[in-house]
Every structure is written in C-alpha cells, then in structure tokens.
Scaffold this active site. Structure first.
Site, short mmCIF file in Angstrom:
data_model
loop_
_atom_site.label_atom_id
_atom_site.label_comp_id
_atom_site.label_asym_id
_atom_site.label_seq_id
_atom_site.Cartn_x
_atom_site.Cartn_y
_atom_site.Cartn_z
N ARG A 12 58.04 59.90 43.67
CA ARG A 12 59.46 59.24 44.27
C ARG A 12 60.25 58.17 43.31
NH1 ARG A 12 58.80 63.09 46.67
NH2 ARG A 12 58.92 63.50 48.91
N HIS A 69 64.60 66.94 40.07
CA HIS A 69 63.72 66.93 41.13
C HIS A 69 63.23 68.30 41.30
CE1 HIS A 69 62.71 64.40 45.01
NE2 HIS A 69 61.44 65.63 44.84
#
Length: 308
Positions: free
Chosen positions: A223, A271
């Site tokens: 993350r 991502h």
C-alpha cells in the site's frame, strides 16, 4: 433482500453481471441509489470507501473485492457486522507474476541494459546467479507465501518477515520487531506486501532502509501508506537504495507533477500488480452472501483490531 454494490459504475457492472450469472435471482442496488436502506442485507465494497455505511442497520456482512481493507475500515459501518476481504486465486497468480518478473529483471540487470540501449552502448555485464541474490518479503500472508514459494523454486534465497511467527517451506522466516534487523541485513531486494495498519503505516522509512545492505532494491506492491516518501527519496539520493519499484502510492492516481515521475531511480506502475476480476472472485462473494444469510462464519474474515 438486496445486495448493495458500493463502488464506481464500471466496476459494479462487471461484478453484478458475474454474480447474476451464478444466481439470476439476486437483487442488487448500486451506490448511491440504494432505495430503502433497511432492505440492504449485504454490502460489497470496491477499492475506495464510498462513505458512511452505518445507515444499513440490517446488513449481515460487508465484502471487500480487494485483499486490502484499510480503506474500508476507515468507514463507519453497523457495529458488529462481519467483514470479509478477497482472497482470489486469480489475484494471487497476478501478484506472483508481477513480482517474479521484477525480481528476475533485477537479477539480470534489466534496468542497466535498457539504459545502455538508450545510449547506444554495448555493455558486458557479469552473469549473476539467483542463489547469490537474497530476496526478502515483508508480509507472509496469502500473496507473500505464494510469491516466496515461486522464488524458492527459481533458486533464490528467500526470507520472510511477519508480525507473528510463520512457517513456509524453504523460506527463512522472521517475526516481530526484534527480528526485523536480522531479516533486512543480507537482502539485495526487498518486497513489501504488508497489510496497511496503524503499526505498518510509514514502515518503509529511514530506519528500515538503514538496515538494508547498500544498493538494495525496494519493491512496494503493498500500500502507498507504507512508504515514507521523503525518506525514500533520501535513501535513493544517498545510494542506500539503488532504485525503487512502486505500484502503490499515497495518492492515486499519482498526480502528474509528483516528483516520483521525474526520478530515473523510481520505476512506476499504476497499481496494476494484481487486480481481482469479477469472473474469478464472484463465487467467493456469493458463498459469503449465503453464509451471511445463514449466520455462518465468512470466508476470509477481517479482524478490525488488526486491520486485516
């Protein structure tokens, strides 16, 4: 009874289509057109928290389509409602492919070869063996274990670090704050796959980087909140890190004027390391819906106190 899909329209359309293909009798509503909130008995949440879920007082469970749930845990939701995260075989395979690709690229010095091509240089690089290239994985959850097993099979010395003790065949396992330094010391490449919790927020910082061997490589597919951006830039400037490969960021999409875009020692992917697809995750969601209605434990439950 209604299943509420709380995500953007494009994402919800794909998931609802896959779920209806499994059970045409299912009734859906989409955010923010949920109708009577008391009729919503199951909530599906995508990659961003849509807002206050506490109004759905009859919800039996909340299902995330993502493996990470830190965004969801920041929302308000009915007290005591169970939450499940996505553990999808397709997602695991994607993550393993992504990470193995970049580990092999680092081993075979792909970055240097591409730079030489741009400059029109024919360079002679010494061949390196996987056995001499220690790789470490921060986080030995489902994705970390799957990646570790594949890298072990390719001949890499693999270490793993987790909050609590884990055992993985062929992997040198460390756990807890007291063993973090021993985990870091030999690594030439470190992968972050931790969940984002209060304890792991900003864990990729100057103190951690100092424990690595000089010229190590960082891959963050966990993350964006794991990375202390200023400390990362300082570690790159000093040569403590040779380069960093980042798939996740504190702000997504990464703003066009962000300094990361202009760094030659940062590789950016948007991502895309692993994405749960509706076709591979719908069966687990349907199973959890049926379990929730029957009052049974969910698959892949989340412990809010741990953050994952």
């Amino acid at each position: 009874m209604t299943i509420l899909y709380a995500a953007d329209p494009a994402e919800s359309e794909a998931w609802i289509g896959s779920l209806r293909a499994l059970d045409p009798k299912l009734d859906f509503a989409t955010w923010p057109d949920w109708g009577d909130p008391d009729k919503v008995d199951f909530i599906i949440v995508g990659g961003r928290s849509p807002g206050d879920l506490s109004i759905f007082k009859n919800a039996r469970a909340i299902q995330s389509t993502w493996a990470g749930v830190n965004h969801l845990l920041k929302s308000k939701f009915p007290p005591g409602v169970p939450i499940a995260r996505m553990v999808d075989q397709g997602l695991s395979a994607n993550m393993v492919e992504y990470l193995v690709y970049w580990v092999l690229d680092a081993l075979r010095q792909g970055r240097e070869l591409r730079a030489a091509q741009r400059e029109g240089k024919w360079i002679d690089l010494p061949l390196r063996w996987a056995r001499d290239f220690p790789v470490g994985i921060l986080g030995l959850g489902t994705l970390g274990v799957a990646t570790a097993e594949k890298l072990v099979g390719l001949g890499f010395p693999v270490s793993g670090w987790s909050r609590t003790a884990k055992t993985v065949a062929g992997v040198r396992a460390f756990h807890g704050a007291g063993q973090l330094g021993d985990f870091l010391a030999p690594l030439k490449l470190m992968i972050c796959l931790l969940p984002l919790t209060n304890d792991t927020e900003g864990i990729l910082d100057a103190k951690l980087f100092a424990g690595l061997t000089d010229g190590a490589i960082l891959v963050n597919a966990g993350r964006g909140g794991h990375t202390n951006d200023a400390d990362l830039l300082a570690a790159l400037d000093s040569g403590k890190l040779a380069y960093a490969l980042l798939d996740v960021f504190r702000e997504e999409p990464l703003p066009p004027d962000h300094v990361f875009w202009r760094r030659k020692d940062i590789v950016i992917t948007p991502h895309v390391a692993a994405i749960t697809r509706a076709g591979t995750g719908a069966e687990d969601i349907l199973e959890n819906y049926r379990r929730a209605l029957a009052g049974k434990p969910l698959l892949n439950p989340v412990d809010p106190s741990r953050g994952y």
